[in-house]
Design an enzyme around this catalytic site. Structure first.
Site: not given
Ligand code: CO
Length: 134
Positions: A7, A79, A130
């Site tokens: 994502h 992020h 991440e």
């Protein structure tokens, strides 16, 4: 080592307005808002064929994204999240390469109930990264 883009997370000042923009202007499928008190965010998932966009808004008093919103009042990309097969092996390899892992270096359970780690933006061209164990 990294696999799919899981994502892209965007911090938004107005979750309803952002959801409407993705749903009505961009024509995307969006989820209902979900508050995640343990993460200090309310999230709406924008479901694309090949990945997701997560619209994040602070939840509660000590939200980890409040500072970002204070600095970026109209919101912004927060992020990107890449999948890895083995998060501990990924961490050890990244540390050996000199990348900084945020926090205590131990994976936490992320918003999708899977182990995640964050990497220092200064080591990745100004982008908070991440890693999520797929
Ligand atoms: Co994320």
């Amino acid at each position: 080592m990294i696999g799919k883009l899981n994502h892209v997370a965007i911090v938004v000042p107005d979750l309803d307005a952002a959801t409407r923009t993705y749903r009505d202007v961009l024509g995307a499928k969006v989820s209902a808002p979900q508050s995640l008190p343990a993460h200090g965010v309310t999230v709406v998932f924008v479901l694309l064929d090949n990945t997701k966009v997560e619209l994040l808004h602070p939840f509660g008093e000590n939200s980890p994204i409040q500072g970002f919103l204070d600095k970026n009042p109209s919101g912004g990309i927060h992020h990107v999240c890449y999948e890895v097969a083995d998060i501990l092996a990924a961490r050890d390899k990244l540390k050996a390469e000199g990348a900084r892992v945020l926090g205590n270096g131990e994976p936490k359970i992320g918003a999708h109930e899977k182990p995640v780690l964050f990497l220092h933006p200064k080591d990745f061209m100004g982008t908070l990264v991440e890693l999520e164990q797929a």
